[in-house]
Write a protein that holds these residues in place. Structure first.
Motif, mmCIF file in Angstrom:
data_model
loop_
_atom_site.group_PDB
_atom_site.id
_atom_site.type_symbol
_atom_site.label_atom_id
_atom_site.label_comp_id
_atom_site.label_asym_id
_atom_site.label_seq_id
_atom_site.Cartn_x
_atom_site.Cartn_y
_atom_site.Cartn_z
ATOM 1 N N GLN A 187 1.292 -1.254 0.305
ATOM 2 C CA GLN A 187 0.112 0.168 -0.054
ATOM 3 C C GLN A 187 0.804 1.040 0.078
ATOM 4 O OE1 GLN A 187 -3.151 -0.935 -0.631
ATOM 5 N NE2 GLN A 187 -3.613 1.779 -1.370
ATOM 6 N N CYS A 224 2.168 1.637 -3.454
ATOM 7 C CA CYS A 224 1.296 2.174 -4.844
ATOM 8 C C CYS A 224 0.761 3.342 -4.706
ATOM 9 C CB CYS A 224 0.514 0.742 -4.374
ATOM 10 S SG CYS A 224 0.175 -0.548 -5.069
ATOM 11 N N ASP A 276 2.890 5.694 -5.777
ATOM 12 C CA ASP A 276 2.553 5.617 -7.237
ATOM 13 C C ASP A 276 1.148 6.346 -7.394
ATOM 14 O OD1 ASP A 276 5.303 5.520 -7.748
ATOM 15 O OD2 ASP A 276 5.127 3.182 -7.510
ATOM 16 N N VAL A 286 -1.185 4.667 -7.746
ATOM 17 C CA VAL A 286 -1.844 3.704 -8.645
ATOM 18 C C VAL A 286 -3.111 2.480 -7.358
ATOM 19 C CG1 VAL A 286 -1.009 3.402 -10.181
ATOM 20 C CG2 VAL A 286 -0.670 2.284 -8.090
ATOM 21 N N ARG A 287 -3.978 2.021 -7.408
ATOM 22 C CA ARG A 287 -4.051 0.776 -6.841
ATOM 23 C C ARG A 287 -3.442 -0.674 -7.179
ATOM 24 N NH1 ARG A 287 -10.307 1.503 -8.742
ATOM 25 N NH2 ARG A 287 -8.819 1.133 -11.115
ATOM 26 N N PRO A 288 -2.984 -1.541 -6.185
ATOM 27 C CA PRO A 288 -2.250 -2.274 -6.635
ATOM 28 C C PRO A 288 -2.656 -3.499 -7.463
ATOM 29 C CG PRO A 288 -2.402 -2.676 -3.904
ATOM 30 C CD PRO A 288 -3.835 -0.992 -4.415
ATOM 31 N N ASP A 340 -4.232 -2.435 -10.327
ATOM 32 C CA ASP A 340 -3.656 -1.791 -11.221
ATOM 33 C C ASP A 340 -2.709 -2.098 -11.713
ATOM 34 O OD1 ASP A 340 -5.958 0.406 -10.825
ATOM 35 O OD2 ASP A 340 -4.486 1.676 -10.436
ATOM 36 N N ARG A 385 6.511 1.535 -11.823
ATOM 37 C CA ARG A 385 4.635 2.036 -11.846
ATOM 38 C C ARG A 385 4.499 1.757 -13.582
ATOM 39 N NH1 ARG A 385 1.150 3.582 -13.744
ATOM 40 N NH2 ARG A 385 -0.330 5.190 -13.904
#
Lengths: 435, 435
Positions: free
Chosen positions: A86, A89, A92, A94-96, A98, A243
């Motif tokens: 978490q 992410c 970055d 983003v959701r994992p 993604d 990413r």
């Protein structure tokens, strides 16, 4: 009669003492020395109270206490792996899902150093090729020497590793038939050790693209060492190289709690593709079947309570001030010095100082002159390897502002200026004498 | 399109999953299962309060707090190395100088497992020979497989490794010209994992003598794994094998705080000759440049306060009672069972149960029958290697009484008896059916 000699392995015979052991020894032996050499963290800001509170919380309940004191698992504490996933992410944006990651793709290691070692063991046979930045993290180079890997380097500019040079190198290797031996491209992409430079965002995307493009018969892994990422004190965070690897195929991302929290916990972590994880865990099973479990529980509790984020924020202020003190002192002392220039890092611990005409190398005149003046730096030469070239720069210094106190930083830079002046005077004397 | 495959190292390709992963997985998946398989420690006696007090003491003073949270050294905390040296020498009834040892000969590792791995890295090239006991610690065998070492074994009797058999093996290797590849003789000499057997004192002296005698062109190292030494609950302690190496030349002694204190600290230690230490530290520098520093400070404080000795004494009572419960249950359940016999260990965690006529192996009928009955053991076969022979015993079980509770132990043995009975009944059915 002495016993018969040991018969050591090839790997052991390839593994030498750390090049900076001499410098660490000197630092210990010289009272009053100001060290810009050791990559230690700021002493006064270590989270003593926070760790005390975390452990008190863990032992307050026999169940959590026992869980922390029993064996853990080889891959690491599941809740810490979730938290780490978490953290990365979130950074970055983003959701994992993604980026095709779950906590199964996270491994906890004995500092990020162990990850570097283990990944090398998974991938390298003697003679395999690793591409690093010039200069790069010298402990990684020692490790590559243990593994018998061959290092080829790519130069940096102010935006980090030069992608045009990387592409030329890969193309040259393809043409010579050596691409089959290229296993890893290594980058310390945030406030690099040793230069303090950061890889620009467009180059991050390009790096993954090049790895993919040249992974024709086997996969070339990008090893992203983000150890200093959380210690940014200027500007906005950049997305990781990871990413740009949305299917979790090419990039191994590693970082650590040592820099933004406490080295004493010796807890690092990494995110990686599943087919790298499986063989890495098999090897880790042989190494230690899991890193220290108590430390992992402490790290997990610090993250859960918010103490970790708060402490990292505090550290950014601490190190920003130290960076400012060092850069100001350099401006004061070296402004009038011919052809001295230095990086101004946006985070991390390191300033990279370059001279024209002063040999900063381990056998050059500046090391003893600096010791005489009471200051220690790491010769930049240690960050370089003799790859295809037969010489490396010997006019650079790594200055670490991590462990020196606020008072010591300007004084240490004054001493370094004095050492430089002494050498320049000595040179003039020599010139006079030879006239 | 999937990415190109990884190109893994020879070492990685030699390294497989732990043979007991399946068993650990089964244990996790089966509610109500009583596990005699996992080598975990007793849960209720973990030193939760003691570790809590030690950490509270460390963080109470910012100076000691910061020292514990900063980086440590590759070799380990000097005061802990002094304490470890004294612990081992006290147990052996000698002064360190009597056996040519100082704290410089002590290294702190990430559990004793890391020492086993590092020593292998220092010494083994693929094809080198390691002599172990038959059976021996299966995780060590996995590690040897990673290193590509060849394992030759020496049988045990009730006094541990048979020295006559060891001598015959060494002599045979001398004659065949293979002595040059023999690097290590490995013994788990106190309450061995997996058999619970202990090496007799006269054999300890003989073992060092044989290593010396056959170290003609290069030195053969005796690796003494004393992980369970401090968990003796019957009889007097025996001197270590190391005690018979007065010049510190042939024996590497390793042990751990995991068994007599807490696995969560993941802190082990070793005493070794200086010319083994130097290359081992160079490799450890590449692995992690030092094991967890906070854990080392905790261990040191537990020893200094007396909490460590007191806790080990408590554990001896805990495990003695568990051993008694297991042995009593075996007598109750298997007294009338044809040709079942078991060791009665004087310390440690393990009882070794041998049957005639029941296949205990991973593919045999007892594993599923035991799971059906709700109990898990480790097939003895995993402790054996296929060395010169083409078969290994498949009628043995390792029963660990470390983690099962006092209530679970008799119940688990009852379940095992039930499983055995089910198989025997099944066999009779088969015989009837085939008549």
């Amino acid at each position: 009669m002495p016993p018969a000699p040991l018969s050591r392995s090839g790997k052991s015979r390839r593994t030498t003492d750390s090049p900076i052991s001499y410098f660490i020894q000197k630092a210990l032996e010289t009272p009053g020395l100001i060290s810009f050499a050791a990559g230690l963290v700021d002493e006064g800001s270590l989270p003593v109270e926070e760790v005390g509170a975390a452990v008190a919380g863990i032992v307050a309940d026999p169940l959590t206490g026992r869980a922390a004191l029993q064996y853990g698992s080889t891959q690491g504490l599941p809740e810490l792996r979730e938290q780490v996933l978490q953290l990365v992410c979130d950074a970055d944006g983003v959701r994992p899902s993604d980026v095709n990651l779950t906590a199964d793709d996270v491994c906890i290691t004995t500092g990020s150093q162990q990850l570097l070692y283990l990944l090398g063991e998974v991938l390298f046979d003697p003679g395999d090729i690793v591409i690093t930045e010039a200069p790069s993290y010298f402990v990684f180079h020692s490790l590559l020497q243990s593994h018998g890997a061959k290092v080829l380097t790519v130069p940096l500019d102010e935006h980090g590793m030069r992608m045009d040079a990387l592409e030329s190198l890969l193309e040259r290797l393809r043409r010579s038939g050596d691409l089959a031996r290229v296993k890893v491209i290594y980058t310390v992409d945030y406030f690099q050790n040793p230069t303090g430079l950061t890889l620009a965002v467009d180059r991050r995307a390009k790096l993954v693209e090049l790895a993919r493009q040249y992974s024709t018969n086997h996969r070339i892994i990008v090893l992203e060492d983000a150890a200093y990422r959380e210690l940014r004190f200027t500007g906005a965070d950049l997305p990781s190289v990871k990413r740009f690897d949305p299917k979790n195929e090419f990039v191994v991302y590693t970082s650590t709690f040592s820099k933004p929290c406490s080295p004493g916990l010796k807890t690092g972590y990494a995110l990686m593709p599943p087919d790298v994880m499986a063989p890495l865990l098999h090897l880790k099973g042989s190494h230690d079947f899991g890193s220290g479990n108590l430390s992992q529980h402490v790290a997990s509790r610090l993250i859960a309570s918010g103490a970790y984020a708060k402490h990292a924020e505090h550290l950014r202020n601490v190190y920003r001030k130290k960076r400012d003190l060092m850069v100001q002192a350099l401006e004061t002392e070296f402004r009038d010095f011919p052809a001295a220039r230095w990086t101004v890092p946006a985070g991390g611990f390191y300033v990279w100082l370059t001279f024209d005409g002063i040999d900063t190398g381990p056998d050059g005149p500046l090391v003893p002159a600096a010791l005489e003046a009471g200051v220690l730096y790491v010769p930049g030469q240690f960050g370089h390897v003799f790859d295809d070239t037969d010489s490396v720069p010997n006019n650079e210094c790594r200055l670490c502002f991590g462990v020196a106190t606020e008072d010591q930083i300007p004084e240490g830079i004054r001493r370094l200026r004095k050492a430089c002046a002494a050498i320049s005077a000595g040179k003039r004397e020599k010139v006079k004498a030879s006239v």
